[in-house]
Design a protein around this motif. Structure first.
Motif, PDB file in Angstrom:
ATOM      1  N   SER A  98      16.362   6.526 -18.343  1.00 61.40           N
ATOM      2  CA  SER A  98      14.964   6.827 -18.654  1.00 61.40           C
ATOM      3  C   SER A  98      14.581   8.191 -18.096  1.00 61.40           C
ATOM      4  CB  SER A  98      14.052   5.749 -18.059  1.00 61.40           C
ATOM      5  OG  SER A  98      14.267   5.627 -16.669  1.00 61.40           O
ATOM      6  N   PRO A  99      13.606   8.875 -18.711  1.00 63.40           N
ATOM      7  CA  PRO A  99      13.181  10.187 -18.212  1.00 63.40           C
ATOM      8  C   PRO A  99      12.591  10.081 -16.801  1.00 63.40           C
ATOM      9  CG  PRO A  99      12.337   9.783 -20.433  1.00 63.40           C
ATOM     10  CD  PRO A  99      12.881   8.483 -19.939  1.00 63.40           C
ATOM     11  N   VAL A 100      12.625  11.191 -16.078  1.00 63.58           N
ATOM     12  CA  VAL A 100      12.049  11.229 -14.724  1.00 63.58           C
ATOM     13  C   VAL A 100      10.531  11.166 -14.820  1.00 63.58           C
ATOM     14  CG1 VAL A 100      11.739  12.625 -12.648  1.00 63.58           C
ATOM     15  CG2 VAL A 100      13.973  12.545 -13.787  1.00 63.58           C
ATOM     16  N   GLU A 101       9.953  10.151 -14.175  1.00 63.99           N
ATOM     17  CA  GLU A 101       8.496  10.023 -14.141  1.00 63.99           C
ATOM     18  C   GLU A 101       7.965   9.850 -12.725  1.00 63.99           C
ATOM     19  OE1 GLU A 101       6.432   8.135 -17.693  1.00 63.99           O
ATOM     20  OE2 GLU A 101       8.248   6.915 -17.569  1.00 63.99           O
ATOM     21  N   SER A 102       8.857   9.691 -11.752  1.00 65.68           N
ATOM     22  CA  SER A 102       8.405   9.578 -10.365  1.00 65.68           C
ATOM     23  C   SER A 102       9.150  10.589  -9.502  1.00 65.68           C
ATOM     24  CB  SER A 102       8.643   8.158  -9.838  1.00 65.68           C
ATOM     25  OG  SER A 102      10.010   7.806  -9.890  1.00 65.68           O
ATOM     26  N   PHE A 103       8.440  11.201  -8.584  1.00 64.76           N
ATOM     27  CA  PHE A 103       8.993  12.185  -7.657  1.00 64.76           C
ATOM     28  C   PHE A 103       9.815  13.269  -8.355  1.00 64.76           C
ATOM     29  CE2 PHE A 103       8.912   8.077  -5.230  1.00 64.76           C
ATOM     30  CZ  PHE A 103       7.761   8.375  -4.494  1.00 64.76           C
ATOM     31  N   PRO A 104       9.255  13.943  -9.361  1.00 64.98           N
ATOM     32  CA  PRO A 104      10.012  15.026 -10.012  1.00 64.98           C
ATOM     33  C   PRO A 104      10.222  16.195  -9.045  1.00 64.98           C
ATOM     34  CG  PRO A 104       7.748  14.961 -10.806  1.00 64.98           C
ATOM     35  CD  PRO A 104       7.923  13.762  -9.952  1.00 64.98           C
ATOM     36  N   LEU A 105      11.098  17.096  -9.443  1.00 64.43           N
ATOM     37  CA  LEU A 105      11.429  18.252  -8.610  1.00 64.43           C
ATOM     38  C   LEU A 105      10.572  19.445  -9.016  1.00 64.43           C
ATOM     39  CD1 LEU A 105      13.439  19.295  -6.419  1.00 64.43           C
ATOM     40  CD2 LEU A 105      14.828  20.165  -8.311  1.00 64.43           C
ATOM     41  N   ALA A 106       9.924  20.069  -8.038  1.00 63.80           N
ATOM     42  CA  ALA A 106       9.132  21.275  -8.270  1.00 63.80           C
ATOM     43  C   ALA A 106       9.859  22.475  -7.683  1.00 63.80           C
ATOM     44  CB  ALA A 106       7.752  21.142  -7.635  1.00 63.80           C
ATOM     45  N   ALA A 107       9.675  23.634  -8.297  1.00 59.71           N
ATOM     46  CA  ALA A 107      10.289  24.873  -7.820  1.00 59.71           C
ATOM     47  C   ALA A 107       9.240  25.978  -7.822  1.00 59.71           C
ATOM     48  CB  ALA A 107      11.473  25.265  -8.700  1.00 59.71           C
ATOM     49  N   CYS A 108       9.322  26.835  -6.817  1.00 57.79           N
ATOM     50  CA  CYS A 108       8.374  27.938  -6.675  1.00 57.79           C
ATOM     51  C   CYS A 108       8.948  29.200  -7.325  1.00 57.79           C
ATOM     52  CB  CYS A 108       8.110  28.183  -5.189  1.00 57.79           C
ATOM     53  SG  CYS A 108       6.931  29.515  -4.837  1.00 57.79           S
ATOM     54  N   ASP A 109       8.153  29.829  -8.170  1.00 50.87           N
ATOM     55  CA  ASP A 109       8.565  31.102  -8.758  1.00 50.87           C
ATOM     56  C   ASP A 109       8.889  32.066  -7.613  1.00 50.87           C
ATOM     57  OD1 ASP A 109       8.752  33.629  -9.946  1.00 50.87           O
ATOM     58  OD2 ASP A 109       7.168  33.216 -11.391  1.00 50.87           O
ATOM     59  N   GLY A 157      11.177  21.278  -3.887  1.00 52.63           N
ATOM     60  CA  GLY A 157      10.964  19.991  -3.232  1.00 52.63           C
ATOM     61  C   GLY A 157      10.461  18.962  -4.232  1.00 52.63           C
ATOM     62  N   SER A 158      10.737  17.709  -3.971  1.00 48.72           N
ATOM     63  CA  SER A 158      10.191  16.636  -4.806  1.00 48.72           C
ATOM     64  C   SER A 158       8.723  16.449  -4.453  1.00 48.72           C
ATOM     65  CB  SER A 158      10.967  15.343  -4.562  1.00 48.72           C
ATOM     66  OG  SER A 158      12.336  15.524  -4.843  1.00 48.72           O
ATOM     67  N   PHE A 159       7.945  15.995  -5.423  1.00 47.19           N
ATOM     68  CA  PHE A 159       6.517  15.846  -5.153  1.00 47.19           C
ATOM     69  C   PHE A 159       5.980  14.527  -5.695  1.00 47.19           C
ATOM     70  CE2 PHE A 159       6.672  17.846  -9.322  1.00 47.19           C
ATOM     71  CZ  PHE A 159       5.591  17.326 -10.026  1.00 47.19           C
ATOM     72  N   GLU A 160       4.880  14.114  -5.125  1.00 44.05           N
ATOM     73  CA  GLU A 160       4.174  12.929  -5.583  1.00 44.05           C
ATOM     74  C   GLU A 160       3.291  13.343  -6.759  1.00 44.05           C
ATOM     75  OE1 GLU A 160       2.060  11.236  -2.293  1.00 44.05           O
ATOM     76  OE2 GLU A 160       3.780  11.440  -0.934  1.00 44.05           O
ATOM     77  N   ASP A 161       3.713  13.002  -7.957  1.00 44.99           N
ATOM     78  CA  ASP A 161       2.975  13.361  -9.168  1.00 44.99           C
ATOM     79  C   ASP A 161       1.792  12.408  -9.318  1.00 44.99           C
ATOM     80  OD1 ASP A 161       2.051  14.105 -11.636  1.00 44.99           O
ATOM     81  OD2 ASP A 161       3.979  13.920 -12.663  1.00 44.99           O
ATOM     82  N   LEU A 162       0.583  12.934  -9.193  1.00 46.47           N
ATOM     83  CA  LEU A 162      -0.606  12.083  -9.256  1.00 46.47           C
ATOM     84  C   LEU A 162      -0.825  11.500 -10.641  1.00 46.47           C
ATOM     85  CD1 LEU A 162      -3.069  14.167  -7.039  1.00 46.47           C
ATOM     86  CD2 LEU A 162      -1.352  12.473  -6.371  1.00 46.47           C
ATOM     87  N   ALA A 163      -0.096  12.031 -11.646  1.00 42.20           N
ATOM     88  CA  ALA A 163      -0.208  11.513 -13.008  1.00 42.20           C
ATOM     89  C   ALA A 163       0.888  10.513 -13.344  1.00 42.20           C
ATOM     90  CB  ALA A 163      -0.176  12.661 -14.014  1.00 42.20           C
ATOM     91  N   SER A 164       1.770  10.202 -12.396  1.00 42.81           N
ATOM     92  CA  SER A 164       2.852   9.258 -12.681  1.00 42.81           C
ATOM     93  C   SER A 164       2.295   7.860 -12.944  1.00 42.81           C
ATOM     94  CB  SER A 164       3.836   9.178 -11.499  1.00 42.81           C
ATOM     95  OG  SER A 164       4.608  10.340 -11.417  1.00 42.81           O
ATOM     96  N   PRO A 165       2.800   7.169 -13.962  1.00 43.47           N
ATOM     97  CA  PRO A 165       2.366   5.786 -14.206  1.00 43.47           C
ATOM     98  C   PRO A 165       2.708   4.901 -13.016  1.00 43.47           C
ATOM     99  CG  PRO A 165       3.618   6.651 -16.077  1.00 43.47           C
ATOM    100  CD  PRO A 165       3.780   7.630 -14.969  1.00 43.47           C
ATOM    101  N   GLU A 166       1.893   3.892 -12.779  1.00 39.51           N
ATOM    102  CA  GLU A 166       2.146   2.980 -11.658  1.00 39.51           C
ATOM    103  C   GLU A 166       3.476   2.256 -11.818  1.00 39.51           C
ATOM    104  OE1 GLU A 166      -1.094   0.340 -11.095  1.00 39.51           O
ATOM    105  OE2 GLU A 166      -2.569   1.925 -10.730  1.00 39.51           O
ATOM    106  N   ASP A 167       3.890   2.015 -13.060  1.00 39.50           N
ATOM    107  CA  ASP A 167       5.138   1.293 -13.303  1.00 39.50           C
ATOM    108  C   ASP A 167       6.299   2.238 -13.632  1.00 39.50           C
ATOM    109  OD1 ASP A 167       4.169   2.170 -15.726  1.00 39.50           O
ATOM    110  OD2 ASP A 167       4.483   0.268 -16.785  1.00 39.50           O
ATOM    111  N   ALA A 168       6.202   3.497 -13.215  1.00 39.31           N
ATOM    112  CA  ALA A 168       7.259   4.468 -13.492  1.00 39.31           C
ATOM    113  C   ALA A 168       8.569   4.019 -12.847  1.00 39.31           C
ATOM    114  CB  ALA A 168       6.866   5.835 -12.956  1.00 39.31           C
ATOM    115  N   PRO A 169       9.676   4.115 -13.565  1.00 38.14           N
ATOM    116  CA  PRO A 169      10.970   3.726 -12.979  1.00 38.14           C
ATOM    117  C   PRO A 169      11.352   4.641 -11.825  1.00 38.14           C
ATOM    118  CG  PRO A 169      11.302   4.843 -15.077  1.00 38.14           C
ATOM    119  CD  PRO A 169       9.821   4.623 -14.947  1.00 38.14           C
ATOM    120  N   ASP A 170      12.178   4.123 -10.938  1.00 36.66           N
ATOM    121  CA  ASP A 170      12.624   4.907  -9.794  1.00 36.66           C
ATOM    122  C   ASP A 170      13.453   6.098 -10.269  1.00 36.66           C
ATOM    123  OD1 ASP A 170      12.792   5.375  -7.033  1.00 36.66           O
ATOM    124  OD2 ASP A 170      14.767   4.425  -6.914  1.00 36.66           O
TER     125      ASP A 170
END
Length: 345
Positions: A230-241, A320-333
């Motif tokens: 399944s696609p990443v929906e929880s704790f995605p990886l962010a990168a700084c320009d 770093g990984s981040f807490e996506d405030l838009a992630s669904p509550e039932d997002a897979p790990d």
């Protein structure tokens, strides 16, 4: 019921928006009319932590043989909500920004099997990095599997180290520093130790050639991949320009192993920083993340290279990984793997 229906509609619309961003990126290469972004919590260091591009010896941790860290010392993490924009509708590149997204469909292996990763996936990553960068050689030397629930269950890779969690509260960081980048290459020319992923034995680099390699261009790159179906929906990886980072935001974080000391850069937050991610990454995509470039403009004056030095804008990208405030509550790990490589030119 009406509230539940409304929430479900918003969630579906959010997913549709992210899917459209992905299809536009791959299928037509156009920019989206509206910018896609999310709001996420990233962890930085406060102003109480001494900033320096060289180690103060006051900030760090001890790391065990399974790859797990002990209690941090000298840190003061703060979680901040920041805007994180989608990179799917932009032409991001390793040399300009420090990261990029590529399609990469292949046969796949069991990523929880250390033998299969080292003996099959490493070579695939080496070929991928060579093709993407034009490097004459790429050497994979380490990897981590990350899955929060498996980490909490105490899972280990078959024949390997412990499964790790996504680095959220660890804080935004870069894997190397001015000191540890060249030091890591020299270590790869030494006999492998008990802390090395490939186990003890011969070195990955010929000790007779390592000083010559350091006088040319070399780049550390991580190949980051979602290994779940399944696609990443929880704790995605962010990168700084990389071009939005100021050197006086950096903090050296020591990682003390039983036989060596490594270093990461941690950072404080700045409004000038521009953060990006690639929403809903799938298994047949990879994110290339630059962790050090010997030709990067930020530290070019310290380069050991001979001859003319042609700088590139991006030395490295904080991530770093981040807490996506838009992630669904039932997002897979989230289940992901990063393979660490060094590329030589």
């Amino acid at each position: 019921l009406m509230l539940r229906s409304f929430a479900g509609g918003v969630r579906n619309l959010r997913c549709l928006t992210r899917q459209c961003a992905r299809k536009t990126w791959w299928n037509c290469g156009r920019s989206l009319a509206t910018e896609v972004k999310t709001r996420g919590k990233l962890y930085f260091q406060s102003d109480k932590v001494p900033r320096s591009i060289l180690s103060t010896g006051k900030v760090g941790t001890n790391r065990d043989l399974l790859g797990s860290d002990g209690e941090f010392f000298g840190t003061d993490p703060i979680g901040l909500e920041v805007d994180i924009k989608s990179g799917r509708d932009r032409a991001m590149s390793l040399d300009e920004n420090g990261f990029c997204l590529l399609p990469h469909a292949w046969k796949h292996v069991d990523y929880y099997d250390n033998h299969q990763v080292i003996n099959s996936y490493y070579a695939e990553c080496e070929a991928l990095v060579q093709k993407a960068t034009g490097a004459t050689r790429a050497v994979a030397f380490d990897h981590n599997l990350r899955a929060k629930l498996r980490k909490e269950a105490g899972d280990r890779l078959r024949g390997g180290s412990a499964v790790q969690e996504p680095l959220v509260s660890y804080g935004v960081h870069n894997d190397y520093t001015l000191t540890s980048a060249a030091q890591r290459i020299r270590q790869l020319a030494q006999a492998a130790s008990k802390n090395d992923t490939r186990g003890t034995g011969t070195s990955l680099l010929d000790p007779r050639e390592v000083e010559g390699l350091l006088k040319k261009r070399w780049v550390f790159i991580n190949v980051w991949r979602n290994v779940a179906e399944s696609p990443v929906e929880s704790f995605p990886l962010a990168a700084c320009d990389a071009t939005s980072l100021a050197l006086d935001d950096l903090i050296v974080f020591e990682i003390r192993y039983s036989d060596r000391v490594g270093e990461n850069y941690f950072a404080r937050y700045s409004d000038a920083q521009r953060w990006f991610y690639f929403p809903r990454m799938e298994k047949d995509e990879v994110m290339l993340l630059k962790c050090w470039d010997s030709r990067g403009v930020d530290f070019l004056q310290y380069s050991e290279a001979d001859g003319p030095k042609e700088p590139v804008p991006a030395t490295f990208s904080l991530h770093g990984s981040f807490e996506d405030l838009a992630s669904p509550e039932d997002a897979p790990d989230r289940e992901s793997i990063e393979v660490r490589l060094v590329a030589f030119y």
